[in-house]
Scaffold this active site. Sequence first.
Site, PDB file in Angstrom:
ATOM      1  N   GLU A 165       3.662  -2.485  -6.086  1.00 53.26           N
ATOM      2  CA  GLU A 165       3.585  -3.906  -6.463  1.00 53.26           C
ATOM      3  C   GLU A 165       2.746  -4.141  -7.714  1.00 53.26           C
ATOM      4  OE1 GLU A 165       2.461  -2.470  -3.762  1.00 53.26           O
ATOM      5  OE2 GLU A 165       3.667  -3.124  -2.060  1.00 53.26           O
ATOM      6  N   ASP A 166       2.247  -3.070  -8.313  1.00 53.91           N
ATOM      7  CA  ASP A 166       1.267  -3.175  -9.398  1.00 53.91           C
ATOM      8  C   ASP A 166       1.861  -3.795 -10.671  1.00 53.91           C
ATOM      9  OD1 ASP A 166      -0.481  -2.479 -11.563  1.00 53.91           O
ATOM     10  OD2 ASP A 166      -1.395  -1.006 -10.252  1.00 53.91           O
TER      11      ASP A 166
END
Length: 297
Positions: A251-252
């Site tokens: 999700e970075d």
Amino acid sequence: MTQKITVNTPKDFNFQQCLIYLNRSKLERLHVVENDRLRKLLNIKGNHILCEFSQPIMSQLEITLLNTTAAKAEQSAIIAHAREWFDLERDLSGFYKIASKDKLLSQLSRAYPGLRIVRIHDLFQALCWAILGQQINIEFAYTLQSRIIENYGQKLAHEGTIYWLFPQPEIMATLTVRELRQLQLTNKKSEYIIGVANAICKGIISKKSLQNLPDFDTAQKQLLKLHGVGPWTANYVLMRCLGSADAFPLEDIGLHNAIKKSLHLPEKPTIDKVQKLAGNWVGWRAYAAFYLYRSLQ
DNA sequence: GTCCAGGCCGACA
DNA sequence: TGTCGGCATGGA
């Protein structure tokens, strides 16, 4: 008489590449990079030892002890710390093999040859750093971390420079949300950090117990039980602290931007697209992520 | 003023 | 199980 310790390093290790990563923020308080030399205060069995790391020849790191001397057992601990810090036990041939067949990774591995994941030895520090980094820009995360360190960490002054240790969980566990709010942490970040500090003090979670688990998936499940630790944070800690070469913080936002930049995409990739790309990196997704981070500097 | 930045939680379907 | 609003802050 200063004491020197040498550490043999593998062929595909580039100290300079790691120094560039370590030198990315002026607000860093846990080490100092200066003229190809790296200084860090280590807590070795309760002794605060100021170490200077340099690379006099390609196959060796040299560690100079600046404030004290170390007995045999301490020397071994310092060497172990250095080997962990730069992930020197890892055989990177598998990563470079995958990279050679992958458009994105081949580009990155050529750009940053010998870069290794720079590890965070202390689990509490790694968890705090990840929590601080949630949903804010990195530079502000460094600001918050520096305030925590300067308020609650231990320090050593040497030749006009102050070297810091990250605060112990025992100290942080006694704090109130109000106290951390004064450092401009949000309510949530304050609660999470105090909660993690308590969990570590009570022995609910420890680096050793996580490393004794059969695999990183099980370790991830344990990390996710902590309030404030979601999938991103768990994977980040697996990558930076526990030594998984494959953990991937999917999700970075930073990773998404790095992929956009490297592949010259008009927009940030979707999660599905990132997952698909990372599918080619299985076994080495943490390394891929770390090289992508490096590409943002 | 608006949007973004190395997300997570709790409520609700 | 999957989705969505709220959270809070600094910087561009």
